[in-house]
Design a protein around this motif. Structure first.
Motif, PDB file in Angstrom:
ATOM      1  N   THR A   1       0.787  -1.153   0.231  1.00 47.20           N
ATOM      2  CA  THR A   1      -0.068  -0.076   0.174  1.00 47.20           C
ATOM      3  C   THR A   1       1.035   1.168  -0.015  1.00 47.20           C
ATOM      4  O   THR A   1       1.964   1.199   0.615  1.00 47.20           O
ATOM      5  CB  THR A   1      -1.003  -0.067   1.355  1.00 47.20           C
ATOM      6  N   PRO A   2       0.330   2.325  -0.485  1.00 47.96           N
ATOM      7  CA  PRO A   2       1.150   3.446  -0.693  1.00 47.96           C
ATOM      8  C   PRO A   2       0.947   4.632   0.563  1.00 47.96           C
ATOM      9  O   PRO A   2       0.142   4.711   1.343  1.00 47.96           O
ATOM     10  CB  PRO A   2       0.499   4.263  -1.686  1.00 47.96           C
ATOM     11  N   LEU A   3       2.172   5.613   0.645  1.00 46.76           N
ATOM     12  CA  LEU A   3       2.198   6.253   1.659  1.00 46.76           C
ATOM     13  C   LEU A   3       0.744   7.577   1.358  1.00 46.76           C
ATOM     14  O   LEU A   3       0.531   8.015   2.326  1.00 46.76           O
ATOM     15  CB  LEU A   3       3.518   7.204   1.459  1.00 46.76           C
TER      16      LEU A   3
ATOM     17  N   HIS B   1       3.493   0.904   3.260  1.00 45.13           N
ATOM     18  CA  HIS B   1       4.685   1.952   2.964  1.00 45.13           C
ATOM     19  C   HIS B   1       5.143   2.320   4.710  1.00 45.13           C
ATOM     20  O   HIS B   1       4.387   2.421   5.367  1.00 45.13           O
ATOM     21  CB  HIS B   1       4.148   3.142   2.309  1.00 45.13           C
ATOM     22  N   PRO B   2       6.476   2.334   4.664  1.00 48.26           N
ATOM     23  CA  PRO B   2       7.145   2.335   6.043  1.00 48.26           C
ATOM     24  C   PRO B   2       6.712   3.682   6.561  1.00 48.26           C
ATOM     25  O   PRO B   2       6.211   3.800   7.950  1.00 48.26           O
ATOM     26  CB  PRO B   2       8.456   2.525   5.680  1.00 48.26           C
TER      27      PRO B   2
ATOM     28  N   PHE C   1       9.503  -7.089   1.753  1.00 44.43           N
ATOM     29  CA  PHE C   1       8.500  -7.265   0.374  1.00 44.43           C
ATOM     30  C   PHE C   1       9.294  -8.268  -0.419  1.00 44.43           C
ATOM     31  O   PHE C   1       8.302  -9.219  -0.771  1.00 44.43           O
ATOM     32  CB  PHE C   1       8.628  -5.830  -0.283  1.00 44.43           C
TER      33      PHE C   1
ATOM     34  N   THR D   1      -0.124  -1.386  -4.991  1.00 47.98           N
ATOM     35  CA  THR D   1      -0.789  -0.049  -5.153  1.00 47.98           C
ATOM     36  C   THR D   1       0.600   1.043  -4.875  1.00 47.98           C
ATOM     37  O   THR D   1       0.731   1.057  -3.728  1.00 47.98           O
ATOM     38  CB  THR D   1      -1.770   0.258  -4.503  1.00 47.98           C
ATOM     39  N   GLY D   2       1.190   1.538  -6.010  1.00 46.70           N
ATOM     40  CA  GLY D   2       2.312   2.435  -5.514  1.00 46.70           C
ATOM     41  C   GLY D   2       3.007   2.858  -6.928  1.00 46.70           C
ATOM     42  O   GLY D   2       2.674   2.807  -8.128  1.00 46.70           O
ATOM     43  N   GLY D   3       4.178   3.375  -6.875  1.00 45.49           N
ATOM     44  CA  GLY D   3       4.802   4.074  -7.845  1.00 45.49           C
ATOM     45  C   GLY D   3       5.486   2.754  -8.763  1.00 45.49           C
ATOM     46  O   GLY D   3       5.824   1.712  -8.542  1.00 45.49           O
TER      47      GLY D   3
ATOM     48  N   ALA E   1      -1.482  -1.679  -9.377  1.00 43.55           N
ATOM     49  CA  ALA E   1      -2.031  -0.306  -9.630  1.00 43.55           C
ATOM     50  C   ALA E   1      -0.738   0.639  -9.417  1.00 43.55           C
ATOM     51  O   ALA E   1      -0.434   1.112  -8.283  1.00 43.55           O
ATOM     52  CB  ALA E   1      -2.991  -0.088  -8.168  1.00 43.55           C
ATOM     53  N   GLY E   2      -0.428   1.010 -10.613  1.00 46.94           N
ATOM     54  CA  GLY E   2       0.884   1.860 -10.841  1.00 46.94           C
ATOM     55  C   GLY E   2       0.744   3.367 -10.775  1.00 46.94           C
ATOM     56  O   GLY E   2      -0.359   3.907 -10.514  1.00 46.94           O
TER      57      GLY E   2
ATOM     58  N   ARG F   1      11.039  14.504  -2.044  1.00 48.37           N
ATOM     59  CA  ARG F   1       9.924  14.085  -1.564  1.00 48.37           C
ATOM     60  C   ARG F   1       9.244  15.474  -0.649  1.00 48.37           C
ATOM     61  O   ARG F   1       8.141  15.398  -0.201  1.00 48.37           O
ATOM     62  CB  ARG F   1       9.871  13.046  -0.508  1.00 48.37           C
TER      63      ARG F   1
ATOM     64  N   GLU G   1       5.522  13.353 -12.129  1.00 46.89           N
ATOM     65  CA  GLU G   1       4.365  13.011 -11.379  1.00 46.89           C
ATOM     66  C   GLU G   1       4.502  13.632  -9.966  1.00 46.89           C
ATOM     67  O   GLU G   1       5.028  13.208  -9.195  1.00 46.89           O
ATOM     68  CB  GLU G   1       3.790  11.543 -11.086  1.00 46.89           C
TER      69      GLU G   1
ATOM     70  N   HIS H   1      -2.677   5.266 -17.293  1.00 46.96           N
ATOM     71  CA  HIS H   1      -3.785   5.466 -16.016  1.00 46.96           C
ATOM     72  C   HIS H   1      -4.938   6.300 -16.178  1.00 46.96           C
ATOM     73  O   HIS H   1      -6.002   5.850 -16.553  1.00 46.96           O
ATOM     74  CB  HIS H   1      -2.598   6.237 -14.900  1.00 46.96           C
TER      75      HIS H   1
ATOM     76  N   ILE I   1      -6.187   1.250  -8.455  1.00 46.44           N
ATOM     77  CA  ILE I   1      -6.714   1.178 -10.224  1.00 46.44           C
ATOM     78  C   ILE I   1      -5.584   0.439 -10.867  1.00 46.44           C
ATOM     79  O   ILE I   1      -4.431   0.933 -11.058  1.00 46.44           O
ATOM     80  CB  ILE I   1      -6.729   2.549 -10.659  1.00 46.44           C
TER      81      ILE I   1
END
Ligand code: NAD
Length: 480
Positions: free
Chosen positions: A149-151, A177-178, A216, A231-233, A250-251, A336, A375, A405, A451
């Protein structure tokens, strides 16, 4: 003082500890690959340090869920939806404080809308009946799914994934995500407590407490992980594709928007600001760059200014670009630091003061500007003037990078809509609305936070997480 325990009492204590561990599914790793996290698994309400122990526990839970049938799945979904909605304010705040990105009001809203994620009624079997008998194709579980899962949306993605994946009959091990792991642990342990109480199943949803690239890798190597959902980058999508496991990816996206002269520029600007400013532009479907045809340009820029956008240019744009990106050779790489930050923080980095209530910054740029190409995931929208629709389309194709996307158009010209749909071939294509309309929010359709763009399953639903199996009975069985 000395403590004296007779042999029988000692046996009783050892037996009860062993039974407790067994009931919580904390088993020895089933394969030689260790998570690398070092600590042994506690298994307390689904929270583990050891990947293999988590997978073993989830496998046991999956077998118990099978026995409870569709009603058991519905009970889990109800628990997860009700709790996510009831605790949206508390969990939204917790995630906002942990991740330090996005907007609190939208973090809360993203949790409340979990109601829109479909459940078990989306897994109806397909049937054939004819002269040679009957055939039933059923959508059956995979078993244990490994989910990343994403941040950007930790608890919403987890809650949405649980609804879709459990509706399909699966158990899940999350490697979050950490930067969002504490939020993940909070939600998953609370879900498990309620599931344990209602259904007497422990560890249906497992979470790696301290996720790393090693955990992972351990997840991808575990033979009992039947499928991955990422779900992430781009980094994690590439890693999953190389793993050899079936992966639903889901990129990343970089959704372009085209605005032409056939629409009301004011309505287009309002929609674009609504979508781009949502959660400070953290949404993967969010408007990331706009290509406007010359004939609509001045009206559109004016409309952006009167609807909550603040224009920056020259030295301010240069300063913000330096703060947001790092130049590596010919390319820019996103830092970031400003991702998901408020417009005020971006304005400070640009050296400007903005009025209260500003929703986003925007700037007139060329099509190769890093804010267009990368992005950027922050409330800063680059706007590019194009000679005509054909040039806008060419730029949009380039900016989307073939991620397939999302894309958006504001136009009343149907053949332009068709041209854009064909040229970009994106998973989500929104006409005349904000990006969120593509997720069932103000547009038709259902919601999912994952997605599947890179692997093509589209907006995931319970069926995405099923194996299709056929049952055939031969003979003259038809009742007609
Ligand atoms: P990210 O790629 O940095 O992290 C996502 C997850 O992958 C995290 O759990 C992270 O720890 C892990 N990860 C990262 N690189 C890895 C690698 N090389 N190997 C193994 N694991 C790795 O993304 P993020 O910042 O958390 O989220 C934003 C990205 O996710 C954006 O690109 C956005 O478009 C995308 N996203 C896509 C969707 C979708 O439905 N398509 C939804 C949300 C976010």
């Amino acid at each position: 003082m000395s403590l004296q325990i007779d042999e029988e009492s000692l046996r009783k204590i050892v037996r009860s500890v062993v039974e407790k561990l067994a009931s919580e599914g904390a088993q020895a790793p089933s394969c030689g690959c260790s998570a690398g996290a070092g600590a042994s698994a506690s298994g307390e309400h689904g929270i583990f340090n050891d990947v293999d122990a988590a997978v073993a526990a989830a496998k046991q839970a999956y077998q118990k869920l099978v026995k409870l049938g569709i009603q058991g799945r519905n009970d889990v979904i109800k628990i997860v939806k009700d709790m996510t909605i009831a605790r949206a304010e508390e969990w939204g705040k917790f995630e906002y404080e942990e991740s330090k990105i996005g907007r609190l009001d939208h973090k809360i809203e993203k949790l409340k809308i979990v109601e829109l994620v479909p459940g078990t009624d989306w897994i109806r079997p397909d049937a054939f009946s004819g002269d040679d008998g009957i055939m039933l194709e059923e959508y059956t579980p995979y078993g244990v799914i490994g989910a990343i899962t994403p941040l950007t949306h930790s608890i919403p993605t987890i809650a949405g994934n649980v609804v879709s994946m459990v509706a399909a009959g699966n158990a899940i091990v999350f490697n979050p995500h950490p930067g969002g792991a504490k939020s993940a642990v909070l939600a998953i342990s609370e879900f498990n407590k309620a599931i344990e109480k209602k259904l007497n199943i422990s560890n249906l949803l497992c979470c790696i407490e301290k996720p790393t690239l090693d955990t992972f890798a351990a997840l991808t190597k575990n033979p009992d992980i039947a499928m991955l959902c990422i779900t992430g980058g781009p980094g994690v999508v590439a890693a999953a594709m190389k793993s050899g496991k079936k992966s639903i990816c889901a990129g990343p996206g970089n959704p372009p928007v085209i605005v032409d002269e056939t629409v009301d520029a004011n309505k287009a600007a309002k929609d674009i600001i609504k979508g781009c400013a949502y959660d400070n532009n953290l949404l993967c479907v969010g408007e990331k760059e706009v290509f406007v045809v010359e004939k609509a340009y001045d009206k559109f820029i004016f409309a952006m200014k009167v609807n909550g956008g603040y224009e920056i240019s020259g030295a301010a744009l240069e300063k913000l670009t330096q703060a947001a990106f790092e130049k590596k050779g010919e390319h820019y790489v996103l830092k970031r630091d400003l991702v998901g930050k408020d417009p005020e923080v971006l304005a400070k980095a640009a050296g400007v003061i903005i009025p209260r209530g500003t929703q986003l910054l925007f700037a007139q740029t060329d099509a190769n500007h890093p804010f267009v190409v990368e992005e950027q995931m922050m409330p800063m929208l680059p706007i590019v003037k194009c000679k005509d629709f054909e040039e806008a389309l060419e730029c949009a194709v380039k900016a989307e990078h073939g991620y397939k996307h999302s894309a958006i158009i504001h136009s009343l010209n149907v053949s332009r809509m068709t041209d854009m749909a064909r040229a970009l071939s994106t998973t989500v294509f929104i006409k005349n609305g904000p990006c969120v309309a593509g997720l069932g929010l103000g547009g038709e359709g259902y919601l999912s936070y994952s997605i599947a763009t890179a692997t093509g399953e589209g907006i995931t639903s319970p069926k995405t997480f099923t194996r299709k199996r056929r049952c055939v009975m031969v003979g003259n069985l038809s009742i007609i």
